[in-house]
Design a protein around this motif. Structure first.
Motif, PDB file in Angstrom:
ATOM      1  N   LYS A  90       0.847  -1.244  -0.048  1.00  0.00           N
ATOM      2  CA  LYS A  90       0.045   0.106  -0.159  1.00  0.00           C
ATOM      3  C   LYS A  90       0.651   1.157   0.094  1.00  0.00           C
ATOM      4  O   LYS A  90       2.097   1.145   0.490  1.00  0.00           O
ATOM      5  CB  LYS A  90      -1.080  -0.079   1.232  1.00  0.00           C
ATOM      6  CG  LYS A  90      -1.971  -1.112   1.263  1.00  0.00           C
ATOM      7  CD  LYS A  90      -2.976  -1.121   2.311  1.00  0.00           C
ATOM      8  CE  LYS A  90      -4.018  -2.201   2.263  1.00  0.00           C
ATOM      9  NZ  LYS A  90      -4.595  -2.340   3.637  1.00  0.00           N
TER      10      LYS A  90
ATOM     11  N   ARG B  88      -6.915   8.714  -5.777  1.00  0.00           N
ATOM     12  CA  ARG B  88      -7.591   7.262  -6.279  1.00  0.00           C
ATOM     13  C   ARG B  88      -6.812   6.712  -7.364  1.00  0.00           C
ATOM     14  O   ARG B  88      -6.295   5.365  -7.469  1.00  0.00           O
ATOM     15  CB  ARG B  88      -9.032   7.246  -6.404  1.00  0.00           C
ATOM     16  CG  ARG B  88      -9.640   7.380  -5.082  1.00  0.00           C
ATOM     17  CD  ARG B  88     -11.113   7.005  -5.147  1.00  0.00           C
ATOM     18  NE  ARG B  88     -11.722   7.279  -3.657  1.00  0.00           N
ATOM     19  CZ  ARG B  88     -12.860   8.035  -3.696  1.00  0.00           C
ATOM     20  NH1 ARG B  88     -13.344   8.757  -4.668  1.00  0.00           N
ATOM     21  NH2 ARG B  88     -13.022   8.434  -2.324  1.00  0.00           N
TER      22      ARG B  88
ATOM     23  N   ASN C 132      -3.772   5.026  -6.450  1.00  0.00           N
ATOM     24  CA  ASN C 132      -3.658   4.102  -5.423  1.00  0.00           C
ATOM     25  C   ASN C 132      -3.030   4.571  -4.187  1.00  0.00           C
ATOM     26  O   ASN C 132      -2.342   3.759  -3.679  1.00  0.00           O
ATOM     27  CB  ASN C 132      -3.047   2.580  -5.955  1.00  0.00           C
ATOM     28  CG  ASN C 132      -3.942   2.031  -7.094  1.00  0.00           C
ATOM     29  OD1 ASN C 132      -5.090   2.098  -6.915  1.00  0.00           O
ATOM     30  ND2 ASN C 132      -3.228   1.680  -8.212  1.00  0.00           N
TER      31      ASN C 132
ATOM     32  N   GLU D 289      -3.381   4.830  -0.540  1.00  0.00           N
ATOM     33  CA  GLU D 289      -4.260   4.531   0.702  1.00  0.00           C
ATOM     34  C   GLU D 289      -4.504   5.609   1.570  1.00  0.00           C
ATOM     35  O   GLU D 289      -5.734   5.501   2.119  1.00  0.00           O
ATOM     36  CB  GLU D 289      -3.185   3.284   1.234  1.00  0.00           C
ATOM     37  CG  GLU D 289      -3.988   2.685   2.500  1.00  0.00           C
ATOM     38  CD  GLU D 289      -5.047   1.567   2.458  1.00  0.00           C
ATOM     39  OE1 GLU D 289      -5.353   1.499   1.124  1.00  0.00           O
ATOM     40  OE2 GLU D 289      -5.628   1.375   3.611  1.00  0.00           O
TER      41      GLU D 289
END
Ligand code: F6P
Length: 319
Positions: free
Chosen positions: A2, A90, A93, A95
């Motif tokens: 992440k 988003r 990606n 987190e």
């Protein structure tokens, strides 16, 4: 793996780099990828991310300013712009986001959290005006700069038997002036909290010279008055030569002192721990010796700690 993003926003503060470093070290230790966002929320909207590893944050612990850059970004008040930031996060990606800054930064933090962004705020501002913390990162470094300057002004004031009127930063908070006044041995401190009584200022300066001192120091928070005009009034009414000095942005720069670095390390570490525990939407603080965290709404609606004791000390030391 992440990804955590980290940004610095608003007025820079010594120790921001140390906080980014702590985030990077802690995140990597917990098996996250880290990206730095250039120029605060503006860079977030524009998708300007740089990958950060231990090497990229080597040799920054002692550097003033913020190597990521910072911007006061008025457009971020618009919901459409905030949505753009959410979409950018988003699409990359990301987190969770850690935002390091002051009041304005936390308004951005609050806005993004309403869109479901996992976010943590770390208080860093020389103004020390964040209610959720006893001290913000950068405050003591700026204070050292202010006190060092006052010490220098005392040398020349004393040589010439003058009064120095010194304007320090702080925006709506008098903490920098109050602490600088205490540490710098000023006759009187004028802050947004104390208000400004010209007669009292004149009397304090007169008293200093009646006590056979060769100098007097008056510390004033910015935006309260024109310090040049105040120095002139003091001179006219007391008969003692007076000079005004505006310390300005010098207070924002320079090497962060040790306490700010320690605070930055602790807060950076705590922020990553909260993300790891999936406990986001928090703003950090220092209470006594402990790092604490509050929900964003609690932190933003909290009353500021009263500095009454410090104000009483300033008065008692002089009268
Ligand atoms: O918030 C930090 C601060 O240095 C304040 O003390 C000061 O009023 C303001 O920023 C100055 O802002 P700028 O650097 O945008 O002129």
């Amino acid at each position: 793996m992440k990804t955590i993003a980290v940004l610095t926003s608003g007025g820079d503060a010594p120790g921001m780099n140390a906080a980014v470093r702590a985030v990077v070290h802690s995140a990597i230790h917990n098996h996250y990828k880290v990206v730095g966002v250039e120029d605060g929320f503006k860079g977030l909207v524009e998708g300007r991310f740089v990958s950060l590893d231990r090497k990229s944050v080597a040799r920054i612990i002692n550097r003033g300013g913020t190597f990521l850059g910072s911007v006061r970004y008025e457009n971020f008040k618009s919901e459409d712009v905030q949505k753009e930031a959410v979409n950018t996060m988003r699409s990359h990606n990301i987190e969770a986001l850690i935002a390091i800054g002051g009041e304005g930064t936390f308004r951005g933090v609050s806005a993004l959290s309403k869109f479901g962004v996992k976010i943590i705020g770390i208080p860093a501002t020389i103004d020390n005006d964040i209610s959720s913390t006893d001290y913000s990162i950068g405050f003591f470094s700026a204070l050292d700069t202010a006190v060092e300057s006052i010490d220098k002004l005392r040398d020349t004031s004393d040589s010439h038997q003058r009064c120095s009127v010194v304007e320090v930063m702080g925006r709506d908070s008098g903490d920098l002036a109050l602490y600088a006044g205490l540490a710098g041995g000023s006759e009187i401190v004028i802050t947004p909290e104390t208000g400004y009584d010209e007669e009292e200022v004149v009397q304090s300066v007169e008293q200093a010279f009646r006590d056979n001192k060769r100098h007097a120091i008056v510390v004033v928070t910015e935006r309260l008055t024109d310090v040049g005009a105040l120095a002139k009034k003091i001179e006219d009414k007391t008969g003692f030569e007076s000079r005004a000095t505006v310390l300005g942005h010098v207070q924002r720069g320079g090497t962060p002192q040790a306490f700010d670095r320690v605070l930055a390390a602790e807060m950076g570490h705590h922020a990553v721990k909260l993300i790891e525990e999936d406990n986001t939407g928090r703003i950090l603080g220092l209470r006594g010796k402990r790092i604490v965290d509050y929900s964003i709404s609690e932190a933003l609606n909290m009353e500021r700690a009263n500095q009454q004791t410090h104000y009483e000390i300033v008065k008692k030391l002089k009268h």
